[in-house]
Write an enzyme that holds these catalytic residues in place. Structure first.
Site, short mmCIF file in Angstrom:
data_model
loop_
_atom_site.label_atom_id
_atom_site.label_comp_id
_atom_site.label_asym_id
_atom_site.label_seq_id
_atom_site.Cartn_x
_atom_site.Cartn_y
_atom_site.Cartn_z
N HIS A 35 -9.64 6.68 -0.46
CA HIS A 35 -11.09 6.62 -0.66
C HIS A 35 -11.57 7.61 -1.72
CE1 HIS A 35 -12.29 3.74 2.55
NE2 HIS A 35 -11.12 4.12 3.06
N GLY A 127 -2.79 -3.34 4.88
CA GLY A 127 -3.11 -2.17 4.07
C GLY A 127 -2.14 -1.94 2.94
N LEU A 128 -1.40 -2.98 2.55
CA LEU A 128 -0.40 -2.86 1.48
C LEU A 128 -0.84 -3.60 0.22
CD1 LEU A 128 2.81 -3.31 3.66
CD2 LEU A 128 1.73 -1.18 2.91
N SER A 129 -2.12 -3.94 0.16
CA SER A 129 -2.75 -4.48 -1.04
C SER A 129 -2.21 -5.83 -1.47
CB SER A 129 -2.65 -3.49 -2.20
OG SER A 129 -3.63 -3.79 -3.16
N GLU A 163 -12.57 -8.49 -7.39
CA GLU A 163 -12.68 -8.16 -5.98
C GLU A 163 -14.10 -7.70 -5.62
OE1 GLU A 163 -9.94 -6.31 -2.48
OE2 GLU A 163 -9.17 -6.70 -4.48
N ASP A 175 -5.68 0.05 -6.24
CA ASP A 175 -4.67 -0.95 -5.92
C ASP A 175 -4.18 -1.70 -7.15
OD1 ASP A 175 -5.06 -0.14 -3.34
OD2 ASP A 175 -6.27 -1.87 -2.77
N TYR A 227 -15.87 -0.21 5.36
CA TYR A 227 -15.52 0.29 4.03
C TYR A 227 -16.79 0.51 3.21
CZ TYR A 227 -12.68 0.65 -0.25
OH TYR A 227 -12.07 1.08 -1.40
#
Length: 385
Positions: A35, A127-129, A163, A175, A227
């Site tokens: 973040h 969470g691994l993009s 995105e 990412d 988020y």
């Protein structure tokens, strides 16, 4: 079979003709720096072995058609109709990239359409993009096919814009930069303000270390509220403190911040400011002492995400605590939070012990079984065929 040859074959079977090429991009693990990217700070990710492949075929009209092994129907749209709200679902990622290329100089009024077929073995929601892997593979394929000549930092911006504006997730550029810039046995030290990037050797294998990934199977989605709320808190904190972004604060500024901000906003700010420092300290420690010395920084990062940013979940915390107790050098959540994966840096001879301990702890607490695997830092996006 999910690889370049398998994707080539699936394209041919689906469309009835061979593609002109196959491109791929990896998922990523963020070693540290969570973040901080949308706060103009520092991040330190690396690519993993799992990848997303995109086979591309030419068309003689101006339609873009996308199909995939993980959805039953193709989606198609005329290039003239591309817009942020014109597509949704999984197709928003590849078609969003197509639209975003137009915002970075592609003359979409004078290119022909394409057929795309997508396969992937990057776990979704872990969470691994997986999203950035898809965006980056498509961006690289279209850039080469259309002869756009965009460099990789620009393609990372293309993926981020897609995105943010098409998918609707307010993510930073971490990412996409990781999937496009990574090299084997190394991580990308990225300044998210200047986009200056330096590839830093990690030397995990040479030091007898393995990175263990613990996918808790608690799925998260960046387009949902948690988020966005964290990002809004960071922006409010920067405004209240009179700085362009939290990157402009130092740890020494936190006493002043605490006097100005409400408790929740202060804790959000404290996480980002201290996390930026931890990224810098991790890079310095790797250079001076090697990867075996970074464990305490990984641990401190997790505590900050748990207590100040409040983005962990019980499964993640259990994975981290158990891995440490079983002998991990350090462990932390990785990714945007609210689910996903934890990582643990483990001596090679302790991997089985850590893995068994985590599985047993999840069973004891009544959690679903995690998926646990090892990773070595891998190559970034490329053309495969």
């Amino acid at each position: 079979m999910t690889d370049a040859a398998g994707t080539h074959q699936r394209f041919t079977e689906y469309y009835g003709h061979a593609p002109v090429g196959v491109w791929s991009a990896p998922g990523r693990v963020n070693l540290i720096g969570e973040h901080t990217d949308y706060n103009d700070g520092f991040v330190f990710p690396f690519a993993i072995a799992e990848r997303t492949w995109v086979a591309l075929g030419d068309r003689h009209d101006r339609v873009v058609r996308v199909a995939t092994s993980f959805a039953p129907d193709a989606v198609e749209i005329h290039l003239d109709d591309l817009a942020p709200h014109a597509v949704d679902g999984w197709a928003a990622y590849p078609l969003g990239v197509t639209w975003a290329l137009g915002r970075f100089g592609a003359d979409l009024a004078h290119v022909r359409g394409v057929d795309l077929y997508i396969t992937s073995d990057v776990p979704v929601g872990a969470g691994l993009s997986s999203s950035a892997a898809l965006e980056s593979a498509v961006a690289l394929a279209l850039d080469e096919h259309w002869g756009l000549g965009l460099d990789r930092p620009t393609l990372a911006k293309v993926g981020q814009l897609a995105e943010n504006e098409v998918v609707g997730a307010p993510t930073g550029i971490l990412d996409q930069s990781a999937t496009l810039l990574s090299e084997p046995d190394a991580a990308v030290f990225l300044d998210c303000r200047s986009l200056d990037a330096e590839v830093i050797p990690l030397r995990f294998a040479a030091e007898g270390l393995t990175l263990v990934v613990i996918d808790t199977k608690v799925e998260h989605a960046h387009a949902t509220g948690g988020y966005a709320a964290r990002r809004a808190s960071c922006e409010a904190g920067a405004t209240a403190l009179g700085v362009p972004a939290l990157r402009d604060l130092r740890v020494e500024d936190l006493d002043r911040a605490q006097a100005v901000l409400d408790d929740e906003t202060f804790r959000r700010v404290r996480h980002v400011v201290t996390e930026d420092r931890r990224v810098l300290d991790t890079v310095r420690t790797l250079r001076e002492h090697g990867p075996g010395a970074i464990g305490s920084l990984l641990d401190a990062s997790h505590a900050s995400m748990r207590d100040d940013f409040e983005i962990t979940v019980p499964e993640i915390d259990l994975a981290v605590e158990t891995a440490r107790a079983a002998g991990a050098i350090g462990a932390r959540m990785t990714g945007g939070g609210f689910g996903g994966s934890a990582i643990a840096l483990v001596a090679d001879d302790r991997v089985d012990e850590v893995t068994s301990a985590v599985r047993a702890a999840f069973a004891e607490h009544g959690f679903g079984a995690p998926v646990i695997f090892t990773e070595q830092p891998s190559a970034g996006a490329r053309r495969d065929a």
